[in-house]
Design an enzyme around this catalytic site. Structure first.
Site, PDB file in Angstrom:
ATOM      1  N   ALA A  65       0.856  -1.181   0.000  1.00 26.47           N
ATOM      2  CA  ALA A  65       0.000   0.000   0.000  1.00 26.47           C
ATOM      3  C   ALA A  65       0.894   1.232   0.000  1.00 26.47           C
ATOM      4  CB  ALA A  65      -0.872  -0.003   1.245  1.00 26.47           C
ATOM      5  N   GLY A 111       0.543  -5.053   0.769  1.00 27.66           N
ATOM      6  CA  GLY A 111      -0.629  -5.120  -0.112  1.00 27.66           C
ATOM      7  C   GLY A 111      -0.302  -5.726  -1.468  1.00 27.66           C
ATOM      8  N   GLU A 114      -0.483  -9.334  -0.957  1.00 29.70           N
ATOM      9  CA  GLU A 114      -1.913  -9.647  -0.772  1.00 29.70           C
ATOM     10  C   GLU A 114      -2.665  -9.618  -2.098  1.00 29.70           C
ATOM     11  OE1 GLU A 114      -2.281  -6.588   2.243  1.00 29.70           O
ATOM     12  OE2 GLU A 114      -2.765  -8.119   3.744  1.00 29.70           O
ATOM     13  N   GLU A 134       4.347  -5.315   7.179  1.00 28.42           N
ATOM     14  CA  GLU A 134       3.534  -4.314   7.895  1.00 28.42           C
ATOM     15  C   GLU A 134       3.958  -4.128   9.338  1.00 28.42           C
ATOM     16  OE1 GLU A 134       2.360  -6.637   5.864  1.00 28.42           O
ATOM     17  OE2 GLU A 134       0.799  -5.827   4.582  1.00 28.42           O
TER      18      GLU A 134
END
Ligand code: CO8
Length: 260
Positions: A65, A111, A114, A134
């Site tokens: 992200a 992300g 993911e 993270e």
């Protein structure tokens, strides 16, 4: 359709989405993931497309992200927006009935990892590096990192990866079951395309139902999954594709599946 953060092309029934924000190592902003959503929905609606590839640049599939965007987010807004599902890409991917392959080169972190795991399977270049870092940012994965990683690699490795935030190289990811196969980096696009074209040439009802059944296996007990699979198989008898597939075999010719 013109896009700012991705590019889109199609080659012989395969739709390809290339994340293209190299200056930020393809960090996944909300506008970028909205574009991914639009592109998936467009390919899903196109009967000329039988499989989809999501890929990135050589250095990064996506390095997570966008941390610079996220830095100012507060808890109430995150909850109110349902972050990170405030971008349509995640929903489009979950809903998509056509097979979606992640072709990963370089970093697939946070992300990005993911996003790759939300695809139906991953093909990795030998320079790919997967991780859920993270924890180093004082947060945890939020788009399936703790949920899909354990299903792919088991509890020990999922725990170790998420708790340390370390990166896992492509060969380790293949051994652990996270990726379907590893290819030399300069062959990634060709090999992924060939795999996607093989899938796109099959019965589209068949590929959608296989995807559905395998995904059900992640959700329901084995006994229910076996019944589900059998009912789907039974329902497919009498379908146009079953008739054509079996008739073609008997007549020693290639099946000509209807595209719908
Ligand atoms: N967000 C924003 N910018 C990034 C990101 C990112 N995730 N990753 C890299 N960049 C930017 C850098 O800031 C840098 O920009 P600039 O040149 O303007 O300073 C540029 O990309 C190049 O990066 P580096 O200079 O750092 O490149 P290196 O080759 O030295 O290092 C690394 C590469 C190791 C990948 C390093 O960039 C890094 O550690 N990046 C962050 C990785 C990370 O922590 N990812 C997880 C983010 S958190 C997350 O994904 C939460 C998930 C929640 C749900 C998902 C929603 C999408």
């Amino acid at each position: 359709m013109s896009y700012q953060y991705i590019s889109v092309d199609s080659i012989e029934r395969v739709g390809r989405i290339t994340i293209n924000r190299p200056q930020a190592l393809n960090a996944l902003s909300v506008p970028l993931m909205d574009e991914v959503g639009e592109a998936i929905n467009a390919f899903e609606a196109d009967e000329g497309i039988g499989a989809i590839i999501i890929t990135g640049t050589e250095k990064a599939f996506a390095a997570g992200a966008d941390i610079k965007d996220m830095a100012g987010l507060d808890g109430e807004s995150a909850l109110a927006q349902d972050f990170p599902y405030n971008a349509s890409g995640w929903h489009a991917l979950n809903r998509c009935r056509k097979p979606v392959i992640a072709a990963v080169s370089g970093f697939a972190l946070g992300g990005g990892c993911e996003l790759a795991m939300a695809c139906d399977f991953i093909i990795a270049a030998d320079n790919a590096r997967f991780g859920q870092p993270e924890v180093k940012l004082g947060i945890i994965p939020g788009a399936g990192g703790t949920q899909r990683l354990i299903r792919a690699v088991g509890k020990a490795k999922a725990m170790e990866l998420c708790l340390t935030g370390r990166m896992m190289e492509a060969d380790e990811a293949e051994r652990a079951g996270l990726v379907a196969y590893v290819t030399p980096a300069d062959e990634l696009q060709t090999r992924a395309l060939a795999t996607a074209q093989t899938i796109a040439a099959q019965s589209s009802t068949g590929t959608a139902m296989i995807k559905d059944c395998i995904n059900q296996a992640m959700e329901i007990p084995l006994s229910s999954g076996l019944v589900y699979e059998r009912r789907v198989l039974q329902a497919l008898f009498g379908s146009d594709d079953q008739r054509e597939g079996m008739t073609a075999f008997v007549e020693k010719r290639k099946p000509a599946f209807k595209r719908k």
